[in-house]
Motif scaffolding. Structure first.
Motif, PDB file in Angstrom:
ATOM      1  N   GLY A  52       0.816  -1.212   0.000  1.00 47.83           N
ATOM      2  CA  GLY A  52       0.000   0.000   0.000  1.00 47.83           C
ATOM      3  C   GLY A  52       0.846   1.255   0.000  1.00 47.83           C
ATOM      4  O   GLY A  52       0.549   2.225  -0.719  1.00 47.83           O
ATOM      5  N   ALA A  53       1.920   1.270   0.801  1.00 48.28           N
ATOM      6  CA  ALA A  53       2.793   2.436   0.856  1.00 48.28           C
ATOM      7  C   ALA A  53       3.530   2.628  -0.465  1.00 48.28           C
ATOM      8  O   ALA A  53       3.685   3.762  -0.953  1.00 48.28           O
ATOM      9  CB  ALA A  53       3.790   2.285   2.004  1.00 48.28           C
ATOM     10  N   SER A  54       3.992   1.532  -1.070  1.00 45.46           N
ATOM     11  CA  SER A  54       4.693   1.621  -2.351  1.00 45.46           C
ATOM     12  C   SER A  54       3.775   2.187  -3.430  1.00 45.46           C
ATOM     13  O   SER A  54       4.167   3.071  -4.196  1.00 45.46           O
ATOM     14  CB  SER A  54       5.201   0.236  -2.763  1.00 45.46           C
ATOM     15  OG  SER A  54       5.835   0.276  -4.021  1.00 45.46           O
ATOM     16  N   ARG A  55       2.554   1.697  -3.474  1.00 44.59           N
ATOM     17  CA  ARG A  55       1.596   2.191  -4.465  1.00 44.59           C
ATOM     18  C   ARG A  55       1.305   3.668  -4.245  1.00 44.59           C
ATOM     19  O   ARG A  55       1.251   4.454  -5.200  1.00 44.59           O
ATOM     20  CB  ARG A  55       0.310   1.380  -4.368  1.00 44.59           C
ATOM     21  CG  ARG A  55      -0.793   1.859  -5.289  1.00 44.59           C
ATOM     22  CD  ARG A  55      -2.013   0.967  -5.193  1.00 44.59           C
ATOM     23  NE  ARG A  55      -3.104   1.462  -6.022  1.00 44.59           N
ATOM     24  CZ  ARG A  55      -4.270   0.840  -6.180  1.00 44.59           C
ATOM     25  NH1 ARG A  55      -4.463  -0.320  -5.574  1.00 44.59           N
ATOM     26  NH2 ARG A  55      -5.205   1.352  -6.950  1.00 44.59           N
ATOM     27  N   ILE A  81       8.248  -2.484 -17.069  1.00 42.50           N
ATOM     28  CA  ILE A  81       8.884  -2.793 -15.784  1.00 42.50           C
ATOM     29  C   ILE A  81       8.059  -3.832 -15.016  1.00 42.50           C
ATOM     30  O   ILE A  81       8.608  -4.778 -14.439  1.00 42.50           O
ATOM     31  CB  ILE A  81       9.053  -1.516 -14.944  1.00 42.50           C
ATOM     32  CG1 ILE A  81      10.054  -0.573 -15.610  1.00 42.50           C
ATOM     33  CG2 ILE A  81       9.511  -1.854 -13.521  1.00 42.50           C
ATOM     34  CD1 ILE A  81      10.188   0.774 -14.924  1.00 42.50           C
ATOM     35  N   GLY A  82       6.722  -3.655 -15.011  1.00 38.08           N
ATOM     36  CA  GLY A  82       5.865  -4.623 -14.341  1.00 38.08           C
ATOM     37  C   GLY A  82       5.996  -6.012 -14.931  1.00 38.08           C
ATOM     38  O   GLY A  82       6.021  -7.014 -14.201  1.00 38.08           O
ATOM     39  N   SER A  83       6.107  -6.082 -16.255  1.00 41.10           N
ATOM     40  CA  SER A  83       6.289  -7.373 -16.918  1.00 41.10           C
ATOM     41  C   SER A  83       7.596  -8.026 -16.492  1.00 41.10           C
ATOM     42  O   SER A  83       7.644  -9.215 -16.152  1.00 41.10           O
ATOM     43  CB  SER A  83       6.269  -7.178 -18.436  1.00 41.10           C
ATOM     44  OG  SER A  83       6.555  -8.376 -19.108  1.00 41.10           O
ATOM     45  N   ALA A  84       8.674  -7.245 -16.478  1.00 43.01           N
ATOM     46  CA  ALA A  84       9.974  -7.785 -16.080  1.00 43.01           C
ATOM     47  C   ALA A  84       9.952  -8.270 -14.628  1.00 43.01           C
ATOM     48  O   ALA A  84      10.509  -9.332 -14.305  1.00 43.01           O
ATOM     49  CB  ALA A  84      11.058  -6.719 -16.263  1.00 43.01           C
ATOM     50  N   ALA A  85       9.298  -7.517 -13.742  1.00 37.75           N
ATOM     51  CA  ALA A  85       9.217  -7.904 -12.334  1.00 37.75           C
ATOM     52  C   ALA A  85       8.474  -9.222 -12.171  1.00 37.75           C
ATOM     53  O   ALA A  85       8.858 -10.080 -11.359  1.00 37.75           O
ATOM     54  CB  ALA A  85       8.533  -6.794 -11.529  1.00 37.75           C
ATOM     55  N   LEU A  86       7.402  -9.412 -12.946  1.00 40.70           N
ATOM     56  CA  LEU A  86       6.639 -10.656 -12.855  1.00 40.70           C
ATOM     57  C   LEU A  86       7.415 -11.828 -13.432  1.00 40.70           C
ATOM     58  O   LEU A  86       7.346 -12.955 -12.917  1.00 40.70           O
ATOM     59  CB  LEU A  86       5.303 -10.485 -13.578  1.00 40.70           C
ATOM     60  CG  LEU A  86       4.300  -9.549 -12.895  1.00 40.70           C
ATOM     61  CD1 LEU A  86       3.083  -9.327 -13.776  1.00 40.70           C
ATOM     62  CD2 LEU A  86       3.874 -10.098 -11.540  1.00 40.70           C
ATOM     63  N   TYR A 135       6.917  -4.254  -8.916  1.00 40.34           N
ATOM     64  CA  TYR A 135       5.699  -4.325  -9.731  1.00 40.34           C
ATOM     65  C   TYR A 135       4.657  -3.331  -9.224  1.00 40.34           C
ATOM     66  O   TYR A 135       4.043  -2.599 -10.010  1.00 40.34           O
ATOM     67  CB  TYR A 135       5.131  -5.741  -9.694  1.00 40.34           C
ATOM     68  CG  TYR A 135       3.765  -5.848 -10.344  1.00 40.34           C
ATOM     69  CD1 TYR A 135       3.633  -6.002 -11.709  1.00 40.34           C
ATOM     70  CD2 TYR A 135       2.603  -5.757  -9.576  1.00 40.34           C
ATOM     71  CE1 TYR A 135       2.390  -6.075 -12.314  1.00 40.34           C
ATOM     72  CE2 TYR A 135       1.354  -5.832 -10.162  1.00 40.34           C
ATOM     73  CZ  TYR A 135       1.253  -5.990 -11.529  1.00 40.34           C
ATOM     74  OH  TYR A 135       0.017  -6.050 -12.117  1.00 40.34           O
ATOM     75  N   VAL A 136       4.441  -3.299  -7.911  1.00 35.45           N
ATOM     76  CA  VAL A 136       3.452  -2.394  -7.336  1.00 35.45           C
ATOM     77  C   VAL A 136       3.860  -0.939  -7.554  1.00 35.45           C
ATOM     78  O   VAL A 136       3.022  -0.081  -7.832  1.00 35.45           O
ATOM     79  CB  VAL A 136       3.260  -2.696  -5.832  1.00 35.45           C
ATOM     80  CG1 VAL A 136       2.369  -1.650  -5.172  1.00 35.45           C
ATOM     81  CG2 VAL A 136       2.664  -4.080  -5.650  1.00 35.45           C
ATOM     82  N   THR A 179       0.655   2.219 -14.714  1.00 32.64           N
ATOM     83  CA  THR A 179      -0.388   1.252 -15.052  1.00 32.64           C
ATOM     84  C   THR A 179      -1.656   1.465 -14.243  1.00 32.64           C
ATOM     85  O   THR A 179      -2.752   1.171 -14.718  1.00 32.64           O
ATOM     86  CB  THR A 179       0.126  -0.187 -14.819  1.00 32.64           C
ATOM     87  OG1 THR A 179       1.463  -0.311 -15.294  1.00 32.64           O
ATOM     88  CG2 THR A 179      -0.754  -1.186 -15.539  1.00 32.64           C
ATOM     89  N   GLY A 180      -1.518   1.987 -13.028  1.00 31.95           N
ATOM     90  CA  GLY A 180      -2.694   2.258 -12.204  1.00 31.95           C
ATOM     91  C   GLY A 180      -3.432   3.513 -12.621  1.00 31.95           C
ATOM     92  O   GLY A 180      -4.610   3.465 -12.998  1.00 31.95           O
ATOM     93  N   PRO A 181      -2.783   4.695 -12.587  1.00 34.05           N
ATOM     94  CA  PRO A 181      -3.516   5.940 -12.858  1.00 34.05           C
ATOM     95  C   PRO A 181      -3.801   6.242 -14.317  1.00 34.05           C
ATOM     96  O   PRO A 181      -4.843   6.824 -14.638  1.00 34.05           O
ATOM     97  CB  PRO A 181      -2.603   7.017 -12.254  1.00 34.05           C
ATOM     98  CG  PRO A 181      -1.237   6.419 -12.290  1.00 34.05           C
ATOM     99  CD  PRO A 181      -1.429   4.947 -12.076  1.00 34.05           C
TER     100      PRO A 181
END
Length: 484
Positions: free
Chosen positions: A297-300, A326-331, A356-357, A364-366
């Motif tokens: 939660g804090a990271s996001r 970056i999210g793809s690489a982390a996963l 990823y978060v 990817t979120g906003p």
């Protein structure tokens, strides 16, 4: 001095947007309240029985309710107006929270959960396009990022309160904080776009005057909005918007934004948020659920805040491409470690999931929510937002419900790598089809998907004529944009 001039020219938009964005706290608290279900099961003072099935349904019932409320949001916006609708729907949400906190019946907790869940994602469906219609192009990125920021604040607040207070008190706080927001929204000017669609030109002019600095050319902006609304025929009813949706220039952006949301959820965002503890335990990282929730939660929250301050400089398209990559690489890293089954490097998947978060909060979120307000053309913005968010909620519910069975059938490592593949596809789709919306007026963006014979087409500069930019602002220098 420059900041003072910047703020003086935009303070009205910032204040109105801030009041509206506070309503999105309900979205974050609805998602975050899932952690309270386990607290209810552990409560020795409760007078009702809660089974394992009840635990699952209390979590998922909010998503089920949101499917129906988001589907109805387009018609409700056109009937009542977005601001008025916001003040109405927050009332049952507040009542639902208080009902859940005060009851000693499981049935009434279900009722409250459905009420709050129905409002939770419906609020974002209404607020995001409304922000795009209220603010000017040069601050739209910053202000349109605030809803995602408030979702993160709401989630993290519930996580922290769950540690400090009983589930009843935490639930009550979630409801009480909505009442000042309801009162504040009553003083926010209605969308000038909606007022013009209803033929209320004087009211639309007053709304713009309340939202703009005295030096701003409100008459010129009103004429641009009127032209955008009438360019595809009058769309002052929900059914007329449905008919306008058949036009390619209106249909293509709705399909693109819907596809971006689907790929984002198939990329595992909510599955990772809800099953982070399972990820960590499977990789040999032994952390208690509270610590996991707070770390993620804090990271996001931190990276969503960073996104808010850089998005009008970097642009939506680069942020989405970078964050999805970056999210793809982390996963992929997480999946590889799970394949290796080496418990001695348990910190690697922990770090990878945090990365990823962070990438999720950065773009990817906003960004997809910002595109919901920016890319959907004016003639179909209400019904388009309803279609996109309804599809998003259905996809979200499907992924989160299927994830436990999917990990049993194919293994957590394969599921994680599959999420990474969808993140990579999201980056590719964004690179090929998404236009840059930074610094563009909604009227200009309305023409970005007309035609579509080529993937790379210069945006028309003719549509900029008559537009008065905000104090000290300029248009981006890029001459070529991606269109679908």
């Amino acid at each position: 001095m420059a900041f003072k001039s910047w703020f003086l020219y935009r303070w009205r938009q910032i204040c109105a947007s801030s009041v509206l964005v506070l309503s999105v706290l309900v979205t974050g608290t609805v998602v975050g309240w899932s952690v309270e279900v386990s607290r209810i099961m552990e409560d020795p003072t409760r007078t009702f029985n809660v089974t394992e099935d009840d635990q699952q349904w209390l979590v998922s019932s909010a998503g089920i309710a949101a499917i129906f409320s988001t589907a109805a949001s387009g018609a409700m916006v056109e009937a009542l107006g977005p601001c008025r609708l916001m003040s109405f729907i927050l009332v049952p949400a507040a009542i639902g929270w208080i009902l859940m906190a005060a009851t000693d019946s499981l049935a009434w907790i279900y009722v409250g959960r459905v009420m709050t869940g129905a409002v939770g994602l419906m609020v974002t469906t209404v607020v995001q396009p409304l922000l795009a219609e209220m603010v000017q192009a040069d601050v739209r990125g910053l202000l349109s990022t605030l809803p995602e920021l408030l979702v993160s604040v709401g989630m993290l607040s519930v996580y922290l309160l769950a540690r400090l207070l009983s589930w009843q008190v935490t639930t009550l706080i979630c409801g009480v904080i909505l009442f000042p927001v309801i009162v504040g929204i009553l003083f926010v000017p209605e969308s000038p776009y909606w007022l013009l669609r209803r033929g209320k030109e004087k009211a639309a002019l007053r709304s713009l005057m309340q939202l703009r600095a005295p030096e701003h050319d409100v008459d010129g902006e009103l004429n641009n909005i009127r032209d955008a609304i009438t360019s595809h025929g009058h769309t002052n009813s929900f059914m007329q918007q449905c008919r306008s949706l058949r036009e390619g220039g209106n249909f293509r952006p709705v399909v693109l934004v819907t596809g971006i949301f689907i790929l984002r959820e198939f990329g595992g965002s909510m599955a990772i948020f809800m099953y982070a503890v399972y990820f960590f335990e499977s990789a040999g990282v032994m952390l208690d659920p509270f610590t996991c929730s707070v770390i993620l939660g804090a990271s996001r929250l931190v990276f969503t805040l960073i996104s808010a301050f850089i998005i009008d400089r970097v642009g939506r398209r680069p942020l989405l491409i970078i964050s999805a990559t970056i999210g793809s690489a982390a996963l992929f890293v997480t999946g590889g470690v799970l394949y290796a089954a080496n418990t001695g490097v348990g910190w690697v998947p922990l770090l990878a999931v945090v990365v990823y978060v962070a990438s999720f909060g950065l773009g990817t979120g906003p960004v997809p929510w910002i595109l919901l307000g920016e890319l959907l053309p004016t003639p179909v913005r209400s019904i388009g937002a309803s279609i996109v968010t309804t599809t998003f909620v259905i996809t979200l519910f499907t992924v989160t419900q299927a994830f436990p069975d999917m990990t049993v059938a194919m293994g957590l490592q394969n599921a994680t790598i599959m999420f990474g593949v969808f993140q990579l596809i999201l980056a590719i789709v964004t690179f090929l089809f998404l236009p840059e919306t930074r610094g563009r007026t909604l009227e200009e963006l309305q023409h970005a998907f007309v035609g579509g014979e080529t993937l790379t087409t210069p945006l028309s500069h003719a549509s900029r004529q008559g537009y008065t930019p905000a104090y000290g602002s300029t248009f981006p220098s890029t001459s070529t944009e991606k269109v679908m």
